[in-house]
Enzyme design. Structure first.
Site, PDB file in Angstrom:
ATOM      1  N   ARG A  35       0.882  -1.171   0.000  1.00 20.01           N
ATOM      2  CA  ARG A  35       0.000   0.000   0.000  1.00 20.01           C
ATOM      3  C   ARG A  35       0.917   1.218   0.000  1.00 20.01           C
ATOM      4  NH1 ARG A  35      -5.406   1.052   2.142  1.00 20.01           N
ATOM      5  NH2 ARG A  35      -5.549   3.125   3.093  1.00 20.01           N
ATOM      6  N   HIS A  67      -6.869   1.060  -6.943  1.00 20.40           N
ATOM      7  CA  HIS A  67      -7.117   0.267  -5.736  1.00 20.40           C
ATOM      8  C   HIS A  67      -7.730  -1.062  -6.198  1.00 20.40           C
ATOM      9  CE1 HIS A  67      -7.584  -0.698  -1.678  1.00 20.40           C
ATOM     10  NE2 HIS A  67      -8.318   0.296  -1.231  1.00 20.40           N
ATOM     11  N   GLN A 116      -9.617  -3.614  -3.855  1.00 21.89           N
ATOM     12  CA  GLN A 116     -10.945  -3.115  -3.505  1.00 21.89           C
ATOM     13  C   GLN A 116     -11.940  -3.412  -4.619  1.00 21.89           C
ATOM     14  OE1 GLN A 116     -12.065  -1.289  -0.532  1.00 21.89           O
ATOM     15  NE2 GLN A 116     -13.934  -2.000  -1.530  1.00 21.89           N
ATOM     16  N   ASP A 165     -17.483   7.531  -2.379  1.00 21.83           N
ATOM     17  CA  ASP A 165     -16.281   7.485  -1.542  1.00 21.83           C
ATOM     18  C   ASP A 165     -16.113   8.857  -0.911  1.00 21.83           C
ATOM     19  OD1 ASP A 165     -13.936   6.687  -0.343  1.00 21.83           O
ATOM     20  OD2 ASP A 165     -12.750   6.590  -2.182  1.00 21.83           O
ATOM     21  N   CYS A 224     -16.458   2.144   0.022  1.00 22.31           N
ATOM     22  CA  CYS A 224     -15.267   1.367   0.390  1.00 22.31           C
ATOM     23  C   CYS A 224     -14.807   1.628   1.826  1.00 22.31           C
ATOM     24  CB  CYS A 224     -14.136   1.643  -0.601  1.00 22.31           C
ATOM     25  SG  CYS A 224     -13.718   3.383  -0.784  1.00 22.31           S
ATOM     26  N   ARG A 245     -13.062  -7.864   1.346  1.00 21.58           N
ATOM     27  CA  ARG A 245     -11.638  -7.571   1.224  1.00 21.58           C
ATOM     28  C   ARG A 245     -10.815  -8.793   1.631  1.00 21.58           C
ATOM     29  NH1 ARG A 245      -9.686  -2.563   1.040  1.00 21.58           N
ATOM     30  NH2 ARG A 245      -7.855  -3.741   0.375  1.00 21.58           N
TER      31      ARG A 245
END
Length: 290
Positions: free
Chosen positions: A99, A126, A129, A210, A250, A278
């Site tokens: 990440r 991402h 995700q 988001d 998310c 996830r």
């Protein structure tokens, strides 16, 4: 071995990844022991809740050993160049998930090592995700029969989601205020880009948003709040979607900003299913890549 830096890297394998994620959710013992004796590096330059916990749990459930690395401890690009770090980790680990703030760090780690590198989040995409998102959507209807409306800041989450939805044959709409829309060069063909939230949501079978201000954008917060005024997914807007539309986010969510509490707590909100996926989607990715 294959890396997973962008959704398009495994676009042709998305149906299988979704199927395996569903199997992993249905059976907590699925894949048990498949990574016995494998060492998987988990590198975090940014703080994390869902990503950190889901990846570590996935590795342990599969019988592997997670080796958690911090940005300050590894010092990629500061204490040591990325190519040197990659060549060292390549000899010590069986896979690396990272990440990072800059997508180029992932590209360097992948270029100079042979072990699979998985993007846990970068400024461009991402992808993990997105796999969780389409697995969540597919529980309710085939993605190929879905109309997914993403409303808000067209960020890395929106880009990865667009690639995943289009790869599985669904319709993807992205609506953002002027100046906050997607970079068309980063999107697959066929994505509908709008500047009207109601138009995007109308008739959609999945509504997604988001946060308006992500990590690293704190200095822009006041400007962003002004630009996104009127873009909240509230009950009135959610009712414009299909009668059985689901709501996705998310997380973490800023309740009262990009989404009303009544929507995130709505019976058709699946945000916590997403969070659980996830774990299952990362399980699927580890089995696919290792």
């Amino acid at each position: 071995m294959t890396d997973f830096l962008r959704v398009r890297d495994l676009a042709d394998r998305l149906p299988d990844l979704v199927e395996v994620a569903h199997r992993a959710k249905a059976d907590r013992n699925f894949g048990l022991g498949h990574l016995a004796g494998r060492q998987i590096g988990l590198f975090f330059e940014l703080p994390s809740t869902r990503t950190r916990v889901s990846t570590e749990v996935a590795v342990r459930r599969l019988g592997g050993d997670p080796v958690v690395l911090s940005g300050s401890g590894l010092g990629v690009g500061t204490r040591e160049p990325a190519n040197d770090v990659a060549r060292v980790l390549d000899r010590l680990l069986d896979g690396l998930a990272a990440r990072v703030t800059d997508h180029r760090t992932l590209e360097q780690l992948a270029r100079h090592g042979d072990i699979p590198v998985i993007n846990l989040l970068s400024d461009l995409e991402h992808p993990c995700q997105a796999v969780a998102d389409v697995a969540t959507i597919a529980e309710h209807r085939p993605v190929a029969d879905s109309v997914v409306a993403y409303v808000g800041d067209a960020n890395n989450v929106a880009t990865s989601l667009a690639w995943a939805v289009v790869a599985l044959g669904g319709e993807m709409r992205i609506a953002s205020p002027p100046g906050y829309g997607p970079d068309s060069r980063e999107l697959p063909d066929g994505v509908i880009v709008l500047e009207d939230a109601d138009e995007a949501v109308s008739g959609a079978t999945a509504v997604y948003t988001d946060v308006w201000t992500s990590m690293g954008q704190e200095k822009e917060r006041s400007d962003r709040l002004e630009a996104f005024e009127g873009w909240t997914i509230d009950l009135a807007r959610f009712r414009l979607a299909h009668d059985d539309a689901i709501f996705l986010h998310c997380l973490p969510a800023h309740r009262g900003e990009e989404v009303a509490t009544e929507v995130i707590e709505h019976p058709r909100s699946v945000v916590f299913d997403q969070a659980e996926y996830r774990l299952h989607s990362f399980t699927a990715l580890l089995l696919e890549l290792l």
